[in-house]
Design an enzyme around this catalytic site. Structure first.
Site, PDB file in Angstrom:
ATOM      1  N   ILE A 258     -23.414  15.393 -15.754  1.00  0.00           N
ATOM      2  CA  ILE A 258     -22.193  14.837 -15.152  1.00  0.00           C
ATOM      3  C   ILE A 258     -20.974  15.636 -15.625  1.00  0.00           C
ATOM      4  O   ILE A 258     -20.093  15.961 -14.824  1.00  0.00           O
ATOM      5  CB  ILE A 258     -22.024  13.339 -15.498  1.00  0.00           C
ATOM      6  CG1 ILE A 258     -23.235  12.525 -14.999  1.00  0.00           C
ATOM      7  CG2 ILE A 258     -20.742  12.777 -14.871  1.00  0.00           C
ATOM      8  CD1 ILE A 258     -23.195  11.037 -15.337  1.00  0.00           C
TER       9      ILE A 258
ATOM     10  N   ASP B 147     -18.754  19.207 -26.274  1.00  0.00           N
ATOM     11  CA  ASP B 147     -20.125  18.703 -26.476  1.00  0.00           C
ATOM     12  C   ASP B 147     -20.541  19.018 -27.907  1.00  0.00           C
ATOM     13  O   ASP B 147     -19.975  19.920 -28.540  1.00  0.00           O
ATOM     14  CB  ASP B 147     -21.087  19.379 -25.481  1.00  0.00           C
ATOM     15  CG  ASP B 147     -22.331  18.543 -25.207  1.00  0.00           C
ATOM     16  OD1 ASP B 147     -22.453  17.987 -24.106  1.00  0.00           O
ATOM     17  OD2 ASP B 147     -23.192  18.449 -26.127  1.00  0.00           O
TER      18      ASP B 147
ATOM     19  N   THR C 191     -20.659   6.678 -19.695  1.00  0.00           N
ATOM     20  CA  THR C 191     -21.892   6.492 -20.468  1.00  0.00           C
ATOM     21  C   THR C 191     -22.429   5.057 -20.315  1.00  0.00           C
ATOM     22  O   THR C 191     -21.673   4.094 -20.359  1.00  0.00           O
ATOM     23  CB  THR C 191     -21.612   6.794 -21.961  1.00  0.00           C
ATOM     24  OG1 THR C 191     -21.126   8.135 -22.062  1.00  0.00           O
ATOM     25  CG2 THR C 191     -22.864   6.637 -22.810  1.00  0.00           C
TER      26      THR C 191
ATOM     27  N   HIS D  85     -22.399  -3.096 -14.261  1.00  0.00           N
ATOM     28  CA  HIS D  85     -23.109  -1.960 -13.659  1.00  0.00           C
ATOM     29  C   HIS D  85     -24.577  -2.051 -14.069  1.00  0.00           C
ATOM     30  O   HIS D  85     -25.034  -1.363 -14.955  1.00  0.00           O
ATOM     31  CB  HIS D  85     -22.472  -0.668 -14.176  1.00  0.00           C
ATOM     32  CG  HIS D  85     -23.012   0.569 -13.557  1.00  0.00           C
ATOM     33  ND1 HIS D  85     -23.123   0.741 -12.201  1.00  0.00           N
ATOM     34  CD2 HIS D  85     -23.444   1.730 -14.113  1.00  0.00           C
ATOM     35  CE1 HIS D  85     -23.610   1.956 -11.956  1.00  0.00           C
ATOM     36  NE2 HIS D  85     -23.820   2.565 -13.104  1.00  0.00           N
TER      37      HIS D  85
END
Ligand code: APR
EC number: 1.1.1.37
Length: 320
Positions: A14, A34, A120, A176
């Site tokens: 993503i 990251d 996330t 969700h």
């Protein structure tokens, strides 16, 4: 005026797609962050090299240090692990909660004025934890779920009705997860509500029910096909829509996982509701009226989210 700075925390599937979209849309300069060394730098360089053909002006940078996100206007968080076939989003809670702790602390230290969009999973619990760990105002920390779930619903409806996706509006609220609430009554084709379209004979109730269920299972369907990870093109596009609404003060009315305190009879929690996103972040939670059936589904979804938040508090005592 200097370009806005967009920090992408997590440079996986993503994150990379977010960076590419942000560049193509010229939303600002992008920092891909990251913990994996080389990945954000490689993706930043690769996307930068698409600039001459695409014709965008944006600086792309890869980073492994939170110092590089300093002063970001927007942070989009995808750090963590995605699910594999057979896993639910909730199965990710232990590992991704730890990730939210480090990300929240990084944002708190280096980008305290950012508008933060969490992707996330499990989304509603992770955005709550991220807000807690970062200490940012709740209106500046939001979860991306409703835009994606609604986009999936709109796509399936456009195929069923054989009309342009642009003419289909849809609302999916709640958490969700499996309990999400696609609001049929508030979903339309060019303003005609779905129940009217059933009455007009354009589709059947049975087909509509199938589409609602396919929407709820939308993420799992893609996980089952990909086998090695979860969806990334549509999730990235959805988050970019939210980031753009903030950066351009568009006052978009978008369903998001937002902090709800008072509206919908809720007493301070994150869950998917209609919101207005503008320069102030979440500027308003739109407290729409639900009928008894919708309210029952919403309550069930709220309970599921509360269960996840309680599980987070059990894992991480500092949250309790
Ligand atoms: N800090 C920063 N980055 C991290 C951390 C951390 N503590 N832990 C993991 N990451 C990075 C990984 O190195 C990886 O590059 O997060 C990235 C996640 O990328 P992918 O595994 O490709 O996952 P993606 O498909 O992008 O999904 C990310 O979004 O939709 C949700 O369920 C999905 O939780 C998952 C997240």
């Amino acid at each position: 005026m200097a370009r806005p700075k967009i920090a992408l925390i997590g440079a996986g599937q993503i994150g990379g797609t977010l960076a590419h979209l942000a560049a193509i849309k010229e939303l600002g300069d992008v920092v891909l962050f990251d913990i994996a060394e080389g990945t954000p730098q490689g993706k930043a360089l690769d996307i930068a090299q698409s600039g001459p053909s695409e014709g965008f002006d944006a600086v792309m940078k890869g980073a492994n240090s939170y110092e590089d996100i300093a002063g970001a206007d927007v942070c989009i968080v995808t750090a963590g692990v995605p699910r594999k076939p057979g896993m639910s989003r909730d199965d990710l809670i232990g590992i991704n909660l730890k990730v939210m702790k480090s990300v929240g602390e990084g944002i708190k230290a280096h980008a305290p004025n950012a508008f933060v969009i969490c992707i996330t999973n499990p989304l509603d619990a992770m955005v709550w934890a991220l807000q807690q760990f970062s200490g940012l105002p709740p209106e500046k920390v939001v979860g991306m779920a409703g835009v994606l779930d609604s986009a999936r619903f709109r796509h399936f409806l456009s195929v069923e009705f054989n009309v342009s996706m642009r003419d289909v509006t849809a609302f999916v609220l709640g958490g969700h997860g499996d309990t999400m609430v696609p609001l049929v009554r508030y979903s339309t084709v060019a303003g005609i509500p779905l129940p009217d379209l059933v009455q007009m004979g354009w589709t059947s109730q049975e087909k509509l029910d199938q589409i609602v269920q396919r929407t709820r299972d939308g993420g799992a369907e893609i996980v089952g096909l990909l086998k090695t990870g979860s969806a990334y093109y549509a999730p990235a596009t959805s988050a970019i829509e939210m980031a753009e609404a903030y950066l351009k003060d568009q006052k978009r009315l978008l369903p998001c996982a937002a902090w709800v305190d008072g509206a919908f009879g809720l007493d301070g929690m994150y869950v998917g509701v209609p919101t207005i996103i503008g320069a102030g972040g979440i500027e308003k939670v739109v407290d729409i009226k639900l009928n008894a059936d919708e309210q029952a589904m919403f309550d069930k979804s709220v309970d599921a989210v509360k269960g996840l938040v309680a599980a987070c508090k059990g894992i991480e005592p500092s949250l309790a």
